[in-house]
Design an enzyme around this catalytic site. Structure first.
Site, mmCIF file in Angstrom:
data_model
loop_
_atom_site.group_PDB
_atom_site.id
_atom_site.type_symbol
_atom_site.label_atom_id
_atom_site.label_comp_id
_atom_site.label_asym_id
_atom_site.label_seq_id
_atom_site.Cartn_x
_atom_site.Cartn_y
_atom_site.Cartn_z
ATOM 1 C CG ASP A 16 -1.949 1.097 1.221
ATOM 2 O OD1 ASP A 16 -1.707 2.142 0.602
ATOM 3 O OD2 ASP A 16 -3.005 0.915 1.853
ATOM 4 C CG HIS A 52 -4.880 3.312 -0.478
ATOM 5 N ND1 HIS A 52 -4.714 3.083 0.870
ATOM 6 C CD2 HIS A 52 -5.860 4.238 -0.593
ATOM 7 C CE1 HIS A 52 -5.551 3.851 1.545
ATOM 8 N NE2 HIS A 52 -6.257 4.556 0.683
#
Length: 363
Positions: free
Chosen positions: A291, A322
Site C-alpha cells: 500500500d 490502496h
C-alpha cells in the site's frame, strides 16, 4: 491467494479462517500487472461502477442544526433503501476522509445490493454536495455525527442487522466510533478496506505527491464553496493556500479562531485507535503490504492489536495497492467479495452460537 489472517486464536477466528478459505474471491486469478500498486489504485478510483447506481439522498439534521447526507442505493425495486425486505441487513458505507465516493465504494454497494443488503452511504458535513449549515466540519476521528446516523438507521430499520464498511482514511472515523461506543455501537460487524490506523503519523509522514496533490485539490475545491460560512472561524486564505494535507488539517481544526488547540491535543482526541481496547464488535481490516498510501507495514500496521484483541482481524495481502485489490472478470475487486463473505460468516457464526447457548436474539 497468499493472504495471511493475523488475529487472536478463538472460535470466531477458526470459523472465519474456514469461511474465507472456501471463498472463491481469494482463490481466483489476480490482475495481470500485480507489481504496480499505483496503477491498481488508479484503476479502482477512476473506473465507474457497472451499472451506474441510482442514489436517493436523505438529509439528517443533527442536534446542533448541522446536516449529514445519507445516500441510499436504489435497486431494481425502485424504492430507496433497497428491496431486500424488512429484516434485510443494512450496510453503512463510509467514504474516505476527503468525502470522495469512489467507483470502488459504489461497486461494493452494488454487490451488496445484489446479495440482499440495504446499502447506504454516509456523507459528512459539507462533503459530496451535503449542505454546510454550521461553521463546523467533522474532525478526522470525531464519531459524533456518525453516532447520530447509526441511531437513525437503527430506528428506521429496527429489526435489521446493521453492518459498516469504510474505505481508506475514512476508516479512522469507523475505528474511533467502535472504540468510543464499545458494546453500545449497535453494529453487528464492521470492515475496513486499506485503513489508516495511525492518523498523526500518516499526516506527518505525508504521501507521495502523486496521491497527496489530487486529494489536496479535491479538498480545497469542496471547502472553497463554503468560504463565507467558514471565514468567521478559519483563515480561508491560509486554508486554500495549504501545500500539504497536514497544513490543511492543522489550519482547519487546530487554528480555529474561536477555540484554537495544539496539534498534539487534536490527535489525543482524534487518533483512530485511541480507545481500541474498548471495541466490542468484530472488525475485519483488509490491507496490502504494498500500500503506497498507508506506508510501510512495519510502522503503519498495529500488529500487536490484532494479536491481543479478540475483535480485530487483519487479512494481509502481499499485493493490492490502496483500496485496489484488482482481479480479472466481473466485480474487479476481490476485497469486496471477501468483505461480503466475512459478513455472511459473521451472521452464520452468531446464529450457531445462539442455538448452541439457547440465547434469545438481541433486540
Amino acid at each position: 491467494g497468499h493472504c495471511r489472517l493475523l488475529c487472536k486464536p478463538s472460535a470466531l477466528a477458526q470459523h472465519l479462517v474456514r469461511s474465507l478459505g472456501r471463498s472463491a474471491a481469494l482463490r481466483e486469478g489476480r490482475w495481470p500487472w500485480p507489481r504496480w500498486p499505483q496503477l491498481q489504485m488508479l484503476w479502482q478510483l477512476l473506473q465507474p461502477p457497472e451499472p451506474e447506481p441510482v442514489v436517493a439522498r436523505e438529509l439528517l439534521q443533527l442536534p446542533d442544526a448541522g446536516l449529514v447526507a445519507l445516500d441510499w442505493l436504489v435497486g431494481p425495486w425502485g424504492d430507496a433503501g433497497g428491496g431486500g425486505g424488512v429484516s434485510s441487513p443494512v450496510l453503512l458505507l463510509i467514504p474516505n476522509a476527503a468525502g470522495k465516493v469512489t467507483g470502488g465504494l459504489l461497486q461494493l454497494g452494488l454487490r451488496a445490493l445484489e446479495r440482499g443488503f440495504i446499502p447506504v452511504i454516509f456523507n459528512r458535513r459539507g462533503h459530496n454536495g451535503c449542505p454546510l449549515t454550521t461553521p463546523r466540519l467533522q474532525p478526522f476521528g470525531d464519531p459524533g455525527d456518525l453516532r447520530e446516523a447509526v441511531t437513525y438507521l437503527r430506528c428506521r430499520h429496527p429489526s435489521a442487522s446493521l453492518l459498516a464498511v469504510s474505505e481508506g482514511s475514512g476508516s479512522g472515523l469507523l475505528l474511533a466510533y467502535l472504540g468510543e461506543s464499545g458494546s453500545s455501537s449497535r453494529l453487528l460487524a464492521a470492515a475496513c478496506l486499506s485503513p489508516i490506523f495511525r492518523g498523526r503519523d500518516w499526516f506527518e509522514a505525508g504521501m507521495p505527491w502523486l496521491y497527496e496533490w489530487p486529494l489536496l485539490l479535491h479538498l480545497k475545491q469542496g471547502l472553497s464553496r463554503y468560504t463565507g460560512a467558514l471565514a468567521e472561524v478559519v483563515d480561508m486564505d491560509r486554508l486554500l493556500g495549504s501545500r500539504s494535507l497536514r497544513e490543511l488539517e492543522e489550519t482547519l481544526f487546530c487554528r480555529n479562531r474561536s477555540r484554537p488547540i495544539s496539534w498534539e491535543s487534536y490527535w489525543e482526541r482524534n487518533e483512530p485507535l485511541r480507545d481500541a481496547d474498548e471495541a466490542a464488535v468484530p472488525v475485519l481490516c483488509l490491507c496490502s503490504a504494498d500500500d503506497p498510501v498507508r506506508g510501510p507495514p512495519a510502522r503503519s500496521l498495529p500488529r500487536e492489536l490484532f494479536r491481543s484483541s479478540p475483535f480485530f482481524f487483519l487479512l494481509l495481502s502481499p499485493l493490492g495497492g490502496h483500496c485496489g485489490f484488482p482481479r480479472r472478470g466481473s466485480g474487479r475487486c476481490w476485497a469486496h467479495e471477501a468483505v461480503l463473505e466475512y459478513f455472511r460468516a459473521m451472521a452464520e457464526f452468531l446464529r450457531t452460537e445462539e442455538r448452541r447457548k439457547g440465547l434469545p436474539r438481541p433486540r
